[in-house]
Scaffold this motif. Structure first.
Motif, PDB file in Angstrom:
ATOM      1  N   GLN A 177       0.813  -1.226   0.000  1.00 32.59           N
ATOM      2  CA  GLN A 177       0.000   0.000   0.000  1.00 32.59           C
ATOM      3  C   GLN A 177       0.844   1.274   0.000  1.00 32.59           C
ATOM      4  OE1 GLN A 177      -4.050   0.196   1.716  1.00 32.59           O
ATOM      5  NE2 GLN A 177      -3.224  -1.183   3.254  1.00 32.59           N
ATOM      6  N   ARG A 178       1.850   1.303  -0.847  1.00 34.56           N
ATOM      7  CA  ARG A 178       2.645   2.518  -0.975  1.00 34.56           C
ATOM      8  C   ARG A 178       3.362   2.504  -2.326  1.00 34.56           C
ATOM      9  NH1 ARG A 178       6.100   2.936   4.147  1.00 34.56           N
ATOM     10  NH2 ARG A 178       6.817   4.817   3.090  1.00 34.56           N
ATOM     11  N   MET A 179       3.651   3.707  -2.848  1.00 35.43           N
ATOM     12  CA  MET A 179       4.202   3.836  -4.199  1.00 35.43           C
ATOM     13  C   MET A 179       5.700   4.132  -4.217  1.00 35.43           C
ATOM     14  SD  MET A 179       1.818   3.291  -6.438  1.00 35.43           S
ATOM     15  CE  MET A 179       2.365   4.140  -7.916  1.00 35.43           C
ATOM     16  N   ASP A 180       6.339   4.272  -3.066  1.00 33.59           N
ATOM     17  CA  ASP A 180       7.751   4.649  -3.017  1.00 33.59           C
ATOM     18  C   ASP A 180       8.671   3.451  -2.815  1.00 33.59           C
ATOM     19  OD1 ASP A 180       6.850   4.167  -0.453  1.00 33.59           O
ATOM     20  OD2 ASP A 180       7.756   5.955   0.445  1.00 33.59           O
ATOM     21  N   VAL A 181       8.253   2.272  -3.294  1.00 33.77           N
ATOM     22  CA  VAL A 181       9.068   1.057  -3.215  1.00 33.77           C
ATOM     23  C   VAL A 181       9.139   0.429  -4.605  1.00 33.77           C
ATOM     24  CG1 VAL A 181       8.660   0.561  -0.777  1.00 33.77           C
ATOM     25  CG2 VAL A 181       7.018  -0.232  -2.477  1.00 33.77           C
ATOM     26  N   TYR A 182      10.192  -0.365  -4.831  1.00 30.11           N
ATOM     27  CA  TYR A 182      10.471  -0.807  -6.198  1.00 30.11           C
ATOM     28  C   TYR A 182      10.597  -2.318  -6.359  1.00 30.11           C
ATOM     29  CZ  TYR A 182      11.209   4.136  -6.191  1.00 30.11           C
ATOM     30  OH  TYR A 182      11.013   5.477  -6.006  1.00 30.11           O
ATOM     31  N   HIS A 183      10.776  -3.054  -5.277  1.00 29.12           N
ATOM     32  CA  HIS A 183      10.655  -4.503  -5.321  1.00 29.12           C
ATOM     33  C   HIS A 183      10.308  -5.006  -3.924  1.00 29.12           C
ATOM     34  CE1 HIS A 183      15.009  -4.552  -4.091  1.00 29.12           C
ATOM     35  NE2 HIS A 183      14.651  -5.657  -3.470  1.00 29.12           N
ATOM     36  N   PHE A 184      10.045  -6.311  -3.826  1.00 27.76           N
ATOM     37  CA  PHE A 184       9.574  -6.899  -2.569  1.00 27.76           C
ATOM     38  C   PHE A 184      10.565  -7.940  -2.067  1.00 27.76           C
ATOM     39  CE2 PHE A 184       7.505 -10.513  -0.500  1.00 27.76           C
ATOM     40  CZ  PHE A 184       6.939  -9.885   0.610  1.00 27.76           C
ATOM     41  N   GLU A 185      10.737  -7.989  -0.742  1.00 32.67           N
ATOM     42  CA  GLU A 185      11.553  -9.011  -0.087  1.00 32.67           C
ATOM     43  C   GLU A 185      10.912  -9.377   1.253  1.00 32.67           C
ATOM     44  OE1 GLU A 185      15.620  -7.975   0.535  1.00 32.67           O
ATOM     45  OE2 GLU A 185      15.889  -7.103  -1.464  1.00 32.67           O
ATOM     46  N   PRO A 186      11.129 -10.613   1.718  1.00 31.73           N
ATOM     47  CA  PRO A 186      10.761 -10.896   3.103  1.00 31.73           C
ATOM     48  C   PRO A 186      11.712 -10.155   4.039  1.00 31.73           C
ATOM     49  CG  PRO A 186      11.957 -12.748   2.145  1.00 31.73           C
ATOM     50  CD  PRO A 186      11.712 -11.773   1.036  1.00 31.73           C
ATOM     51  N   GLN A 212       1.577  -3.939  -6.039  1.00 34.11           N
ATOM     52  CA  GLN A 212       1.648  -2.563  -5.562  1.00 34.11           C
ATOM     53  C   GLN A 212       0.360  -1.838  -5.938  1.00 34.11           C
ATOM     54  OE1 GLN A 212       4.532   0.102  -7.506  1.00 34.11           O
ATOM     55  NE2 GLN A 212       5.179   0.755  -5.468  1.00 34.11           N
ATOM     56  N   VAL A 213      -0.218  -1.138  -4.972  1.00 29.17           N
ATOM     57  CA  VAL A 213      -1.439  -0.386  -5.218  1.00 29.17           C
ATOM     58  C   VAL A 213      -1.219   1.083  -4.898  1.00 29.17           C
ATOM     59  CG1 VAL A 213      -2.904  -2.397  -4.755  1.00 29.17           C
ATOM     60  CG2 VAL A 213      -2.395  -0.790  -2.897  1.00 29.17           C
ATOM     61  N   ILE A 225       2.558  -5.361 -10.638  1.00 31.13           N
ATOM     62  CA  ILE A 225       3.203  -6.445  -9.903  1.00 31.13           C
ATOM     63  C   ILE A 225       4.687  -6.124  -9.789  1.00 31.13           C
ATOM     64  CG2 ILE A 225       3.688  -8.913  -9.814  1.00 31.13           C
ATOM     65  CD1 ILE A 225       0.738  -8.370  -9.638  1.00 31.13           C
ATOM     66  N   LEU A 226       5.213  -6.135  -8.570  1.00 24.92           N
ATOM     67  CA  LEU A 226       6.637  -5.890  -8.365  1.00 24.92           C
ATOM     68  C   LEU A 226       7.428  -7.197  -8.474  1.00 24.92           C
ATOM     69  CD1 LEU A 226       6.688  -3.400  -5.345  1.00 24.92           C
ATOM     70  CD2 LEU A 226       6.537  -2.887  -7.787  1.00 24.92           C
ATOM     71  N   HIS A 227       8.690  -7.104  -8.882  1.00 23.98           N
ATOM     72  CA  HIS A 227       9.531  -8.294  -8.823  1.00 23.98           C
ATOM     73  C   HIS A 227       9.933  -8.518  -7.374  1.00 23.98           C
ATOM     74  CE1 HIS A 227      12.883  -5.358  -9.001  1.00 23.98           C
ATOM     75  NE2 HIS A 227      13.589  -6.290  -8.401  1.00 23.98           N
ATOM     76  N   ASN A 237      11.316 -12.770 -11.127  1.00 28.46           N
ATOM     77  CA  ASN A 237      10.401 -11.915 -11.839  1.00 28.46           C
ATOM     78  C   ASN A 237       9.038 -12.585 -11.923  1.00 28.46           C
ATOM     79  OD1 ASN A 237      12.053  -9.642 -12.611  1.00 28.46           O
ATOM     80  ND2 ASN A 237      13.190 -11.094 -13.880  1.00 28.46           N
ATOM     81  N   VAL A 238       8.008 -11.831 -11.645  1.00 24.82           N
ATOM     82  CA  VAL A 238       6.652 -12.362 -11.744  1.00 24.82           C
ATOM     83  C   VAL A 238       5.847 -11.464 -12.667  1.00 24.82           C
ATOM     84  CG1 VAL A 238       6.651 -13.502  -9.514  1.00 24.82           C
ATOM     85  CG2 VAL A 238       6.011 -11.120  -9.624  1.00 24.82           C
TER      86      VAL A 238
END
Length: 238
Positions: A177-186, A212-213, A225-227, A237-238
């Motif tokens: 729920q935020r636009m200032d991120v560029y990929h996802f990690e645990p 990402q919304v 969809i973020l990688h 990559n998804v």
């Protein structure tokens, strides 16, 4: 997903006892709002920042408002943990989430063995169990989950692996729920057990969709969809 009512603007004074936040409304009135987020809310707490609140549906509730979002560095961050489930249900029913299209039946809160998953979607080909998680943590432009140790989340991963082993589709849907991120990690440093289990279940076929919304005072809409990177130096990559 549109908000059902007009939101009320204010500024954050402080958040405390996990579920409470003191807010100064633009009218000057100071109120206590309900905070649905039980996590640390690391990286989305800034005293004095603008916030938006929704009015409580129950007129007898002690807190008249629910805290919906906060402005961090010019971007709205959605902190209401109930919204990702509602958003995911609506969008899966409409078939607008990439990778989760084409389901004729979509149900919420479906029990599987000793767990309860947020969504079960079916069509003539497959049954898919989907667990939805709210992501607000930003570390240097990386969206991370969880922001606190989550025994419940670990249990869901284990049960999703059981779903997959029994021939059904299993999906972890992270709503960012935020636009200032560029990929996802645990968040390996916060909950290493969760991070290790996520790697394990993914290798056994549990799918990961970090969506990402964009959050605004009017609505929440899909962005992309973020990688994701589950292990250092390994990008998926998804």
């Amino acid at each position: 997903m549109k908000f059902e009512t007009s939101l009320t603007k204010g500024t954050l004074i402080k958040r405390y006892k996990r579920f409470l936040a003191d807010i100064k409304l633009d009218t000057g009135e100071i109120i206590t709002a309900h905070c649905t987020n039980s996590g640390t809310m690391k990286s989305c707490i800034e005293e004095g920042a603008d916030v938006f609140l929704s009015p409580a549906k129950d007129p007898n509730r002690k807190t008249r408002f629910t805290w919906e979002m906060i402005e961090i560095n010019g971007n709205w961050v959605g902190i209401n943990t109930m919204n990702p489930n509602r958003f995911a249900l609506e969008e899966i029913m409409k078939g607008t989430i990439p990778g989760l299209e084409g389901y004729s039946t979509v149900q919420r809160e479906v029990k599987y063995k000793d767990s309860r998953f947020d969504i079960m979607a079916e069509n003539s080909v497959e049954t898919c169990f989907i667990e939805v998680k709210n992501v607000t943590l930003n570390e240097n432009g990386v969206a991370k989950f969880p922001d606190a140790v989550t025994a419940r989340g670990l249990k869901h991963l284990k049960t999703l692996m059981d779903v997959k082993e029994n021939g059904m589709r299993a999906v972890m849907l992270y709503i960012i729920q935020r636009m200032d991120v560029y990929h996802f990690e645990p968040a390996r440093d916060i909950d290493p057990d969760y991070a290790r289990k996520l790697v394990e279940v993914h290798k056994k076929g549990v799918e990961i969709i970090p969506l990402q919304v964009k959050v605004t005072p009017e609505e929440i809409v899909s962005h992309k969809i973020l990688h994701y990177i589950l292990e250092p130096e390994i990008a998926e990559n998804v």
